[in-house]
Enzyme design. Structure first.
Site, PDB file in Angstrom:
ATOM      1  N   GLN A 136       0.837  -1.200   0.000  1.00  0.00           N
ATOM      2  CA  GLN A 136       0.000   0.000   0.000  1.00  0.00           C
ATOM      3  C   GLN A 136       0.873   1.252   0.000  1.00  0.00           C
ATOM      4  OE1 GLN A 136      -2.073   0.656   3.739  1.00  0.00           O
ATOM      5  NE2 GLN A 136      -3.819   1.553   2.682  1.00  0.00           N
ATOM      6  N   GLU A 253      -9.871  -1.851   4.581  1.00  0.00           N
ATOM      7  CA  GLU A 253      -8.729  -2.065   5.481  1.00  0.00           C
ATOM      8  C   GLU A 253      -9.213  -2.098   6.925  1.00  0.00           C
ATOM      9  OE1 GLU A 253      -5.599   0.885   5.224  1.00  0.00           O
ATOM     10  OE2 GLU A 253      -4.328  -0.225   6.636  1.00  0.00           O
ATOM     11  N   GLU A 385      -7.500   8.244  16.851  1.00  0.00           N
ATOM     12  CA  GLU A 385      -7.967   9.632  16.917  1.00  0.00           C
ATOM     13  C   GLU A 385      -8.736   9.989  15.640  1.00  0.00           C
ATOM     14  OE1 GLU A 385      -4.831   8.646  17.610  1.00  0.00           O
ATOM     15  OE2 GLU A 385      -4.986   8.840  19.784  1.00  0.00           O
TER      16      GLU A 385
END
Ligand SMILES: Cc1cc2nc3c(=O)[nH]c(=O)nc-3n(C[C@H](O)[C@H](O)[C@H](O)COP(=O)(O)OP(=O)(O)OC[C@H]3O[C@@H](n4cnc5c(N)ncnc54)[C@H](O)[C@@H]3O)c2cc1C
Lengths: 402, 371
Positions: A136, A253, A385
């Site tokens: 990736q 993912e 986050e």
């Protein structure tokens, strides 16, 4: 996963279960029972034992490495219900899927959705057979959470793109055959200037430098592109359409990473057993350290809640594929993975902090390494986050301007 | 911040300056990369001893400065900041305390000045398994013709590879006693434990080690002495952890103020501001309990055991969270070996275990307080 692509077959379910059971009986080598390394498919060189290769070959021929992908591209064309049964039957005998990695988890489903017929014909079957490894190429030194800040340029040179720039944290970059990358094709627009490009890692001008992790292994790389020529046919979707495709891939993912939880569960012996072994029990058979016991209880309960949530989300999605709940699942799965690792090393005490040598058992040394490695799961695939921002903004509508 | 006298302020400033200039984190990295079994740089330790740091709790008559535990805590805090690899806590704190508290005149004369000068490196050998359990001691010390015979195995002894003197807790007929066991005595073997913090830890096997009468430190029923020694070790370790937490915090804060994502520094995101505010708050609490415990040692307070457990439990929890947040808030870079965040979390977990983890000290705090 990849449920939108199902082509349900007509066979009655019980018959399918029998078929699967019989086939696994014949084809799964007993020597591989329970030998799955959950991280292996991305973070290590390929296995080469004859039994492993035979098992992989059998699964590839059957199309069951990617059970729900269409047969025409090398998948199993199973319905979701059948795929679940297959998974259950595999788990029952300690069998596991030898075909995995980023191609299966993220890139394949995305290409099936957005690729041209030609691209699918070319790239999907080798993924389904576990022959080609993908990496990736998203993150860059200046573009992590703010992925759209990426600077790697792909210049239109008529019959090809010329790619220059640097990617980083490329998992498995040193072992990958191909890279799906987000590149900048227009520097005047942030999101609309991004395109989704497939780059052959053997192309001249591609360089990888492995980066060592705190766990001691080097499963990822810095990847440099210097005047790399990429054929035009390797552009997926429209020019400037990379952001939409790239984000879709991230949802896949996350969904797979929330397997983080699954991964925690697969990480071996139960915490309770480990605790009884290292800490001992009181005369009523309870884990001797009451404080630790409370925290193990909390973990086990949350794990159950997580598993139920994952199942509920899947059922509610009803073929809708990945959903916004992916952020919640990713965060909880990642948290639990880390929680389990911290508890494991706490239970083992000093023995859970061994680095190398014969003074520690294999399982102790691997506890240390997985504890350290596991610190990544709240960072990659969109950090905790960032997922919380997604939950707050996209699900709850708590926007900056309000 | 505890009220420091002028000498303490000077000591702290000197320690801070030396550590920043002579022993930054890169010095620890060098020690680690050298693969030394010793786990520290002997030259750096010699320099620390020359500055008088190893003798801070040792009386002047035996080559120390008798400067007290708060003073030693100040130094440990500074060395903790940059993970200075040295036997200061083992030798100059734990072992020295045992000798000062329990030694006879001749035992003190024999060992303390060597410890203060750094020529003798001493280690405290109590635990016999991977968890701190000072009540579970099976190593035996039996009276022999002209002294003692000791058999048993001590686990995860800090500085176990390089120590030239061990203070060994062993079961006697009367209870548990402490014994002075020279590192090179016959029947003593060491097995290195290579651990995540890249420091020295070893198992020490004592196979019928024969020692003279003068090996016994204090009385044959020395559980109370052991407790006093352990509390000093705990408090000093907590001071080292305080320094680590402070530096981990500072490094993270600096990073957040410089790293730009979404066109602004990470420090401007409120979600992260609140995370840092919490860590800062936790650290203030940590400082209070660590300093209170150090002062309690110096003042000879009877509630030291409670304060020591309060300090160690708090230090464990605070540094635990800090070391996790340090990695998390750095993102990918914090996962790399090139960065120092990994050093902090690895050392943190080892110190969390050393002389009692948080649940050990919560339980002890509760028991001592009559809960
Ligand atoms: C083991 C591992 C494997 C990886 N594999 C790959 C890979 O194969 N391919 C690839 O492209 N990338 C990969 N990554 C990179 C990963 O996707 C990035 O690390 C991640 O996106 C975070 O970016 P960053 O590291 O630049 O951290 P930063 O974005 O700099 O973030 C630092 C910290 O700030 C927080 N933060 C950032 N923005 C905000 C905000 N707006 N509000 C609140 N907090 C915020 C983050 O959550 C984090 O805690 C991998 C990373 C790791 C650790």
């Amino acid at each position: 996963m990849a449920t939108a692509l199902d082509t349900p077959t007509e066979k009655p379910l019980d018959a399918f279960r029998e078929e699967a059971r019989a086939w696994l009986e014949t084809n799964f080598p007993k020597s591989l029972e329970g030998k799955e390394n959950a991280f292996l498919s991305i973070d290590a060189p390929a296995q080469t034992s004859p039994d492993y290769l035979a098992w992989k070959q059998a699964m590839a021929d059957k199309g069951w490495g990617v059970p729900t992908w269409p047969k025409q591209y090398g998948g199993g064309s199973l319905s979701r219900a059948e795929a679940r049964m297959l998974a259950e039957e595999m788990a029952r005998i300690g069998a596991w899927n030898p075909i995995g990695g980023m191609g299966v988890m993220m890139f394949g489903p995305t290409l099936l959705e957005y690729g041209s017929e030609e691209q699918k014909q070319r790239h999907i079957p080798p993924i389904a057979r576990g022959e080609i490894r993908w990496c990736q190429g998203y993150s860059e030194p200046g573009a992590g959470s703010d992925l759209a800040a990426l600077q790697t340029r792909a210049e239109d040179k008529g019959d090809h793109f010329l790619v220059n720039g640097q990617k980083t944290w490329t998992s498995g970059g040193q072992w990958a055959d191909w890279c799906f990358a987000l590149v900048r094709t227009d520097s005047t627009r942030k999101h609309e200037g991004i395109s989704f490009l497939l780059i052959d890692m053997k192309s001249p001008g591609v360089d990888v430098r492995p980066i060592r992790l705190i766990s001691g292994s080097s499963p990822f790389c810095e990847t440099f592109f210097t005047d790399v020529e990429v054929p035009k046919e390797n552009l997926v979707g429209p020019l400037g359409g990379g952001w939409t495709i790239g984000k879709r891939l991230l949802q896949h993912e996350r969904t797979n990473l929330s397997g983080g939880g699954r991964l925690a569960a697969a990480m071996g012996r139960s915490l309770v057993d480990i605790a009884k072994h290292y800490v001992g029990t009181d005369n009523e058979g309870r884990i001797a350290d009451a404080d630790l016991r409370q925290r193990i209880i909390r973990y086990e309960m949350e794990m159950r809640a997580f598993t139920m949530t994952a199942r509920r989300v899947m059922e509610e999605a009803k073929g809708g594929g990945v959903s916004t709940a992916s952020s919640i699942l990713k965060n909880v799965g990642a948290k639990l993975t880390q929680e389990r690792a911290e508890l494991t090393i706490e239970i083992m005490g000093m023995s859970g902090l061994g680095w190398e040598g014969e003074m520690f058992s294999e399982s102790e040394l691997s506890a240390t390494r997985s504890w350290l490695w596991g610190k990544a799961v709240t960072i990659y695939g969109g950090s905790t986050e960032i997922q919380n921002n997604v939950i707050a903004k996209r699900i709850l509508g708590m926007l900056d301007h309000q | 911040m505890a009220a420091l006298n002028d000498e303490q302020i000077m000591l702290r400033d000197m320690a801070r300056e030396w550590v920043q200039n002579e022993a930054p984190v890169s010095a620890f990295r060098k020690v680690r990369d050298s693969g030394t079994k010793l786990g520290y740089d002997p030259e750096a330790y010699a320099a620390m001893a020359a500055m008088g740091w190893v003798g801070i709790v040792i009386p002047e008559a035996y080559g120390g400065s008798d400067f007290g535990y708060l003073s030693l805590g100040l130094v440990l805090e500074e060395t903790g900041r940059t993970l200075v690899a040295s036997p200061l806590a083992s030798s100059g704190l734990a072992a020295a305390s045992a000798l000062v508290l329990g030694g006879t005149e001749s035992q003190k004369q024999a060992w303390l000045s060597g410890i203060a000068s750094g020529e003798v490196v001493a280690g405290l050998a109590v635990d016999e398994g991977p968890r701190h359990e000072p009540t579970k001691i099976e190593t035996r010390a039996e009276r022999s013709q002209d002294g003692w015979r000791i058999s048993g195995t001590k686990s995860f002894v800090a500085e176990g590879d390089g120590a030239s003197l061990f203070i060994v807790a062993a079961r006697t007929d009367a209870g548990v006693g402490l014994f002075l066991v020279p590192g090179e005595v016959e029947g003593l073997t060491r097995a290195t434990r290579r651990m995540a913090d890249s420091r020295s830890h070893a198992d020490i096997r004592l196979a019928g080690v024969q020692l003279g009468e003068e090996a016994l430190l204090g009385s044959e029923d020395g559980a109370a002495l052991l407790d006093q020694v352990l509390d000093r070790a705990r408090v000093g370790t907590a001071a080292e952890m305080l320094g680590m937490a402070e530096q981990a915090f500072q490094t993270t804060l600096d990073f957040l103020k410089s790293r730009v994502q979404f066109g602004q520094t990470l420090a401007t995101f409120q979600a992260l501001q609140h995370r840092m505010a919490k860590l800062y708050t936790d650290m203030e609490l940590m400082r209070s309990v660590v300093e209170a415990a150090l002062e309690a040692v110096d003042a000879g307070r009877s509630d030291l055991p409670v304060l020591a457990s309060l300090a160690k439990a708090t230090a464990n929890e605070t540094l635990h969270l800090m070391s996790r947040e340090m990695i998390q808030l750095h993102g990918g870079i914090g996962m790399t070996d090139e960065h120092e965040a990994g050093f902090y979390i690895k050392r943190a977990r080892v110190l969390e275990n050393m002389w009692g983890n948080a649940s050990f000290h919560r339980e002890r705090f509760a028991r001592l307080s009559g809960f």
